[in-house]
Design an enzyme around this catalytic site. Sequence first.
Site, PDB file in Angstrom:
ATOM      1  N   ASP A 290     111.698 103.159 -67.905  1.00 40.19           N
ATOM      2  CA  ASP A 290     112.180 103.631 -66.610  1.00 40.19           C
ATOM      3  C   ASP A 290     111.938 105.108 -66.348  1.00 40.19           C
ATOM      4  OD1 ASP A 290     113.938 104.797 -68.378  1.00 40.19           O
ATOM      5  OD2 ASP A 290     115.537 103.346 -68.027  1.00 40.19           O
TER       6      ASP A 290
ATOM      7  N   GLU B 105     110.025  96.358 -71.775  1.00 42.00           N
ATOM      8  CA  GLU B 105     111.461  96.660 -71.590  1.00 42.00           C
ATOM      9  C   GLU B 105     111.841  96.525 -70.105  1.00 42.00           C
ATOM     10  OE1 GLU B 105     113.840 100.490 -72.060  1.00 42.00           O
ATOM     11  OE2 GLU B 105     114.000  99.723 -74.082  1.00 42.00           O
TER      12      GLU B 105
ATOM     13  N   GLU C 207     116.703 106.795 -63.200  1.00 40.68           N
ATOM     14  CA  GLU C 207     116.042 105.711 -63.962  1.00 40.68           C
ATOM     15  C   GLU C 207     116.284 104.321 -63.366  1.00 40.68           C
ATOM     16  OE1 GLU C 207     117.743 108.181 -65.353  1.00 40.68           O
ATOM     17  OE2 GLU C 207     116.299 109.212 -66.649  1.00 40.68           O
TER      18      GLU C 207
ATOM     19  N   HIS D  29     122.267 113.875 -74.279  1.00 38.73           N
ATOM     20  CA  HIS D  29     121.527 114.776 -73.389  1.00 38.73           C
ATOM     21  C   HIS D  29     121.244 114.133 -72.039  1.00 38.73           C
ATOM     22  CE1 HIS D  29     118.306 112.561 -75.532  1.00 38.73           C
ATOM     23  NE2 HIS D  29     117.762 112.528 -74.330  1.00 38.73           N
TER      24      HIS D  29
ATOM     25  N   ARG E 261     121.341 113.183 -68.223  1.00 39.46           N
ATOM     26  CA  ARG E 261     121.689 113.994 -67.054  1.00 39.46           C
ATOM     27  C   ARG E 261     123.148 113.826 -66.650  1.00 39.46           C
ATOM     28  NH1 ARG E 261     117.171 112.410 -64.835  1.00 39.46           N
ATOM     29  NH2 ARG E 261     115.579 113.998 -64.854  1.00 39.46           N
TER      30      ARG E 261
ATOM     31  N   HIS F 137     118.970 118.110 -78.492  1.00 33.79           N
ATOM     32  CA  HIS F 137     117.814 118.018 -77.597  1.00 33.79           C
ATOM     33  C   HIS F 137     117.408 119.427 -77.152  1.00 33.79           C
ATOM     34  CE1 HIS F 137     115.560 116.748 -73.986  1.00 33.79           C
ATOM     35  NE2 HIS F 137     115.393 115.623 -74.652  1.00 33.79           N
TER      36      HIS F 137
HETATM   37  N1  UDP Z   1     115.331 110.036 -82.028  1.00 28.50           N
HETATM   38  C1  UDP Z   1     114.498 110.772 -82.845  1.00 28.50           C
HETATM   39  N2  UDP Z   1     114.934 111.997 -83.285  1.00 28.50           N
HETATM   40  C2  UDP Z   1     116.143 112.510 -82.942  1.00 28.50           C
HETATM   41  C3  UDP Z   1     116.974 111.742 -82.074  1.00 28.50           C
HETATM   42  C4  UDP Z   1     116.539 110.521 -81.644  1.00 28.50           C
HETATM   43  O1  UDP Z   1     113.395 110.337 -83.181  1.00 28.50           O
HETATM   44  O2  UDP Z   1     116.466 113.616 -83.361  1.00 28.50           O
HETATM   45  C5  UDP Z   1     114.844 108.736 -81.518  1.00 28.50           C
HETATM   46  C6  UDP Z   1     115.818 107.588 -81.665  1.00 28.50           C
HETATM   47  O3  UDP Z   1     115.655 106.947 -82.901  1.00 28.50           O
HETATM   48  C7  UDP Z   1     115.467 106.681 -80.497  1.00 28.50           C
HETATM   49  C8  UDP Z   1     114.933 107.646 -79.456  1.00 28.50           C
HETATM   50  O4  UDP Z   1     114.654 108.873 -80.131  1.00 28.50           O
HETATM   51  O5  UDP Z   1     114.423 105.789 -80.817  1.00 28.50           O
HETATM   52  C9  UDP Z   1     115.976 107.862 -78.390  1.00 28.50           C
HETATM   53  O6  UDP Z   1     115.548 108.837 -77.540  1.00 28.50           O
HETATM   54  P1  UDP Z   1     116.455 109.416 -76.375  1.00 28.50           P
HETATM   55  O7  UDP Z   1     117.883 109.377 -76.772  1.00 28.50           O
HETATM   56  O8  UDP Z   1     115.836 110.734 -76.044  1.00 28.50           O
HETATM   57  O9  UDP Z   1     116.145 108.493 -75.134  1.00 28.50           O
HETATM   58  P2  UDP Z   1     116.726 107.144 -74.581  1.00 28.50           P
HETATM   59  O10 UDP Z   1     116.683 106.146 -75.672  1.00 28.50           O
HETATM   60  O11 UDP Z   1     118.103 107.402 -74.067  1.00 28.50           O
HETATM   61  O12 UDP Z   1     115.778 106.787 -73.479  1.00 28.50           O
END
Ligand code: UDP
Length: 395
Positions: free
Chosen positions: A98, A120, A134, A214, A216, A246
């Site tokens: 998204d 997804e 998103e 992190h 928004r 982040h």
């Molecule tokens: N992740 C990572 N390093 C970190 C924190 C998270 O590789 O320090 C990975 C985590 O395993 C997951 C992804 O990043 O697969 C999640 O990313 P994020 O939280 O940025 O995005 P969202 O999943 O909310 O779209």
Amino acid sequence: MVRYKVMLVFGTRPEAIKMFPVYDALKSLPQIETKVCVSAQHRALLDQVLDLAGVVPDFDLDIMAPDQTLDTLTARLILALGAVFDAERPDRVLVHGDTKTAMMAALAAYYRRIPVGHVEAGLRSGDIYNPWPEEVNRRIIACAANLHFAPTAGAAAALEAEHTQGRIIVTGNTVVDALLATQVRLREQPFLAGSIAPVLRRFAGRRIVIVTSHRRENLGQGLSNIAAAIRTLAQRDDVAIIWPVHPNPQVRATLEPALSGLENVALIEPLDYPGFVGLLDAASLVLTDSGGIQEEAPSFGKPVLVMRETTERPEGIEAGTARLIGTVPDRIVAEVARLLDDPQAYAAMAHAHSPFGDGQAAARIAAVLAEEAAARWVVPSLANLQSVSHAPSAP
Ligand code: UDP
């Protein structure tokens, strides 16, 4: 033989993590030519994953700019992606999730009548402002795509309820593929998770709570609330809190003054993926607003407390692997304490079955594209046969 050209487009860390199993599965198919285009919407975090996966993008739009707004990003993306599609003419474009990159790639492909596959697909919160933007990004992608790879039956049902055009296939979530493959790699090459060794040594003997936030929706008050809860939890001497922070400056500006200098709280740089997987393995529980982590943690039997008001991943809540707890400090402290102090409550979440997949999602996606590639190959040859049989006989 002309190969069927599939172009994967993505731009952020979570998309890259979730697309690299698909990339690997497609690369193993000789009838498919796999191309990768990255927008680099989040440069540094994306590059960490590309290095790990050994993916060298065919196109790198390097779109990130200091003055980036949703408007400028949208405009830059559609122009740049359109130019790549014009030059390459892929047979299919695959996007994930998204993000702005995924939405604009879907639109740019649709404008050229290039079929779009959505990995997804079908996640819905039901609220167009949460997560923002998103929820609207993924709805737009659903309109432009004709192959919808839904991670769960619930996501497929959401697409059906919207009368989505095209084929819907339930695959599981590719993040489980990525997680399990990385776990196997770590068993063989533990040094890959070397980035977490210092912090694990520092907190040896304590129960580890991972925190990430992190989104928004949580910037500002939400994040200040979470930091206040962490200060209270840090008074316990049986826990250590590890928070990979982040790079967003707004996140850092809130957390650093609130949490620096606490003996059992480590604010660390974002971890590379093997480091994060190793940390998840070592942790007792996770406090997060991340989508991907909600899906990953149950595969390792780690309870997840989701610091949001809604989630588009209700399967985790229904299965008992996650609880939706919002961002009020007292609630966060009480929920963490309950899991740390009540072994039954902990076991109920840790032993619940993960609803997010079995690690075969990418293989299922690749099988559908292989079918499509084969159909491409067969249809022209049948057409040739027909034209031969209808040709006037030679004198
Ligand atoms: N992740 C990572 N390093 C970190 C924190 C998270 O590789 O320090 C990975 C985590 O395993 C997951 C992804 O990043 O697969 C999640 O990313 P994020 O939280 O940025 O995005 P969202 O999943 O909310 O779209």
